[in-house]
Design a protein around this motif. Structure first.
Motif, PDB file in Angstrom:
ATOM      1  N   TYR A 186       0.846  -1.191   0.000  1.00  0.00           N
ATOM      2  CA  TYR A 186       0.000   0.000   0.000  1.00  0.00           C
ATOM      3  C   TYR A 186       0.884   1.245   0.000  1.00  0.00           C
ATOM      4  O   TYR A 186       1.909   1.309   0.685  1.00  0.00           O
ATOM      5  N   ARG A 189      -0.939   6.770   2.850  1.00  0.00           N
ATOM      6  CA  ARG A 189      -2.275   6.527   3.408  1.00  0.00           C
ATOM      7  C   ARG A 189      -3.369   7.293   2.661  1.00  0.00           C
ATOM      8  O   ARG A 189      -4.485   6.799   2.474  1.00  0.00           O
ATOM      9  N   GLY A 192      -1.789   7.425  -1.957  1.00  0.00           N
ATOM     10  CA  GLY A 192      -1.457   6.204  -2.696  1.00  0.00           C
ATOM     11  C   GLY A 192      -2.608   5.216  -2.705  1.00  0.00           C
ATOM     12  O   GLY A 192      -3.716   5.489  -2.237  1.00  0.00           O
ATOM     13  N   GLU A 193      -2.312   4.050  -3.250  1.00  0.00           N
ATOM     14  CA  GLU A 193      -3.321   3.004  -3.337  1.00  0.00           C
ATOM     15  C   GLU A 193      -2.645   1.643  -3.254  1.00  0.00           C
ATOM     16  O   GLU A 193      -1.415   1.555  -3.164  1.00  0.00           O
ATOM     17  N   GLN A 194      -3.434   0.611  -3.279  1.00  0.00           N
ATOM     18  CA  GLN A 194      -2.895  -0.741  -3.256  1.00  0.00           C
ATOM     19  C   GLN A 194      -2.260  -1.056  -4.616  1.00  0.00           C
ATOM     20  O   GLN A 194      -2.841  -0.782  -5.662  1.00  0.00           O
ATOM     21  N   GLN A 210       3.721   5.850  -5.550  1.00  0.00           N
ATOM     22  CA  GLN A 210       2.576   5.885  -4.643  1.00  0.00           C
ATOM     23  C   GLN A 210       2.831   6.833  -3.465  1.00  0.00           C
ATOM     24  O   GLN A 210       2.272   6.681  -2.395  1.00  0.00           O
TER      25      GLN A 210
END
Length: 697
Positions: A186, A189, A192-194, A210
């Motif tokens: 990840y 927080r 970003g993203e998975q 990310q």
């Protein structure tokens, strides 16, 4: 051998910034140790740490363990073979246990006894099988504080939210605390993203897309560069406190520097209070002008990019305004009371159960300051200033400002003392008496400050040891070690004509007049002496002196620590000086032989030969001059004077039998050597120095 690349990542809830640096060091060391222990060669180990992750990339890892040949030792030959030369059950069982037969046994002598041996070949296991056990490395990490969560029994620094374990693109399967490994990580927080990781070597680059800078050194460098750029743009000076820089580095994953402002009315608060408020509460960097004056700006680090940075700055300005308003309130309120009123409150604060209140400590510090300034024979004005500083040295501990910002003790005492009309020397000494506050802190510059500082520290050390509070291992709640080193550093800097032992004695004399529950008197003296000896050894070793020289210099006590420094430095040079060899051999020979007798006084009428008489005459001629040089702490001159003994000592030993059968003559000669040895020992016990090894090197 083919190799592979590995990635492990532990994703967590935000960890405290102060835990991160040590966690990263641990992760690297434990990973390297683990790989070595399971015999998996590798090219490099790179670790990463952010508030939300701990990660390690292992590059060039061997795909299988190294094969191993091992020699297994069995029973002694007399047990392995019976009287008829047949293999015993012990030998058969030993060979089977090693996966071999008795045909593989050979004998080899060990410490005079013949034993049975077999060679074992152990084929290395594949890395794929072994890497599953990396979870043991993760669970072996230690932190100052752990927690449990969601009813789980395991404890870790923070809840684990995801795990990544990759061998190239293949997932290494294991599970910790109900979380299974995957190839997904990840990003930031909020920004970003998975994402899916397909190659361990792309880990750092992928996270950067990310909004996560995984390398803490790179984050720190980005913060430093952005601050320097801001300095150039604005013409400011922004001091980058190393501890604060480290903390903000570990608070963010994607650092962006910004600045804000505050009302210049707050500049009426002492700079130290403003800066402490900004640093301690908000993790802001203060801003100074070219002439080091505090400006109404602050610099902070955002965990994110520069979008809407102006809004972020405004929000931080509001928070800081509240903090500075509190500081201003404390500052104004503190000035509504007198020093005497604050001092009166100290009698209600316990310093230590057996040593009384802080007010009791202040009384002892004042009494010791009186004794120390008397020993130093300072002028009356200096003495009175020192006594007044000691008397009010702790008053600021009960002010609002120090209650809020404990690091300002002494600093606010100096500020308030000036405001309350105390003279400059007294005000300055209140702050200086806490110095040095840390290993590399400044030392007191005034005589008053140095005297009160030593009095305060000696009271703490002797008081604590007297009631049985003695540092052990990492336990030193009253920082006695640091305070003792502080005493020695101050004495070394000032060069005062006073010995450490004398200062200890006047402190113990004071404690003998007090009604406190003390440990055994003999134990106290032994503990105090060994405690200060250890600290003196430490600081001399820090000054590059070697252990045998330290022991030689301190053999007869610490004495004047400044003189001890000079002697240690001089002897360090002399041990490598071949021209000093004759003198060293002569003086050490005297010291060694003198130990075989006592000094019962030299009878000049018993001196039999010319060499004996010349040595005695030389001793009489040199003694007075030498002792004057010792009292004046003249290291080079006093050693040169000792060196004058050299030819007379060699001639004496060449022509005189010291250990003669005539008891009267023997004792007289040993007494002469003892008197000379006593002079040598005033400088150092040269027999403790390993001269020969150095001179022959």
């Amino acid at each position: 051998m083919s190799t592979t690349n590995i990635l492990f990542e532990i994703g967590l809830e935000e960890m405290p910034a102060r835990f991160l640096s040590d966690a990263e060091v641990q992760l690297k060391q434990k990973t390297q140790h683990w790989l070595t222990s399971i015999r998996l060669p590798y090219e490099s180990v790179k670790t990463y740490v952010t508030p939300r992750r701990l990660a390690v990339v292992i590059e060039g890892l061997a795909n299988k363990q190294l094969d191993q040949e091992e020699e297994a030792k069995g029973p002694a030959k007399k047990i392995a073979v019976d009287e008829e030369g047949n293999w015993s059950k012990a030998a058969i069982g030993f060979s089977k246990g090693q996966g071999k037969s008795v045909d593989d046994i050979y004998f080899k002598e060990v410490n005079g006894t013949s034993y049975a041996f077999v060679n074992k070949y152990i084929q290395g296991a594949s890395a794929e099988v072994l890497l599953i056990n990396f979870k043991d490395v993760i669970m072996d990490l230690t932190f100052p504080k752990n927690m449990r969560w969601a009813g789980k029994t395991m404890r870790f620094v923070r809840p684990i939210r995801w795990l990544v374990a990759l061998n190239q693109s293949n997932i290494i399967p294991f599970e910790i605390g109900g979380v299974s490994t995957s190839n997904s990580t990840y990003g930031h927080r909020f920004l970003g993203e998975q994402v899916t990781i397909k190659d361990p070597l792309m880990y750092e680059e992928l996270l950067a897309t990310q909004y996560v800078i995984a390398d803490s050194n790179e984050r720190k460098e980005r913060i430093s560069d952005q601050i320097k750029q801001l300095e150039q743009e604005k013409g400011w000076h922004i001091p980058m406190d190393s501890d604060l820089l480290e903390e903000v580095t570990q608070l963010v994953e994607y650092p962006t520097v910004f600045y804000g402002t505050f009302n210049d009315k707050f500049l009426t608060i002492p700079d130290e209070a403003l800066i402490t408020s900004m640093k301690e509460h908000q993790r802001y960097f203060p801003v100074l002008s070219d002439n080091e004056e505090l400006l109404p700006y602050f610099v902070a680090v955002r965990n994110g990019d520069n979008r809407s940075i102006e809004v972020v700055a405004k929000g931080n300005e509001k928070v800081l305004k509240a903090r500075l308003s509190d500081a201003m309130f404390f500052f104004e309120e503190d000035q509504k009371h007198s020093i005497e009123q604050y001092n009166a409150k100290l009698s209600r604060i316990v310093y230590q159960e057996k040593l009384g209140t802080i007010a009791d400590k202040v009384q002892r510090v004042r009494a010791l300051t009186d004794k120390i300034t008397t020993l130093l024979d300072v002028d009356q004005t200096t003495k009175q200033n020192a006594l007044r500083a000691a008397e009010i040295s702790k008053f600021d501990l009960v002010t609002n400002m120090v209650n809020e910002f404990t690091k300002l003790q002494g600093i606010m005492g100096e500020k308030y003392a000036r405001l309350f009309g105390e003279n400059e020397q007294v005000a300055k000494a209140i702050n200086e008496h806490y110095m040095p506050r840390s290993a590399n802190d400044a030392l007191p510059q005034s005589t008053e400050g140095a005297a009160v500082s030593i009095a305060d520290k000696l009271d703490t050390i002797i008081g604590c040891i007297s009631v049985g509070i003695i540092p052990s291992g990492s336990q030193d709640p009253y920082a006695l070690r640091r305070q003792a080193i502080g005493v020695l550093q101050i004495l070394q800097q000032t060069g005062w004509d006073v010995t450490v032992e004398k200062l200890i004695d006047v402190t113990k004399e004071l404690y003998q007049t007090l009604e406190i529950e003390k440990s055994s008197e003999d134990n106290i003296d032994e503990e105090i002496n060994s405690f200060f000896y250890a600290r003196a050894s430490y600081i001399l070793r820090e000054a590059t002196s070697e252990q045998d020289i330290i022991e030689a210099v301190l053999a007869n006590g610490i004495g004047n620590i400044s003189f001890a420094y000079k002697k240690a430095a001089l002897l360090t040079d002399k041990r490598h000086d071949t021209s000093f060899k004759d003198t060293q051999e002569a003086l050490v020979r005297v010291l060694n032989l003198a130990k075989k007798g006592t000094n019962s006084g030299v009878d000049a009428t018993l001196l039999q030969n010319a060499q004996e008489q010349k040595l005695y005459d030389n001793f009489q001629a040199i003694k007075v001059k030498y002792q004057e040089q010792i009292r004046a702490y003249e290291a080079t001159q006093s050693l040169e004077t000792l060196s004058q003994f050299t030819p007379f000592i060699h001639d004496f030993f060449d022509h005189t039998m010291v250990m003669t059968d005539d008891e009267q003559l023997k004792n007289n000669r040993l007494s002469l050597l003892n008197e000379i040895a006593a002079l040598i020992n005033q400088f150092a016990d040269l027999s403790k120095i390993e001269w020969k090894q150095q001179l022959n090197a």
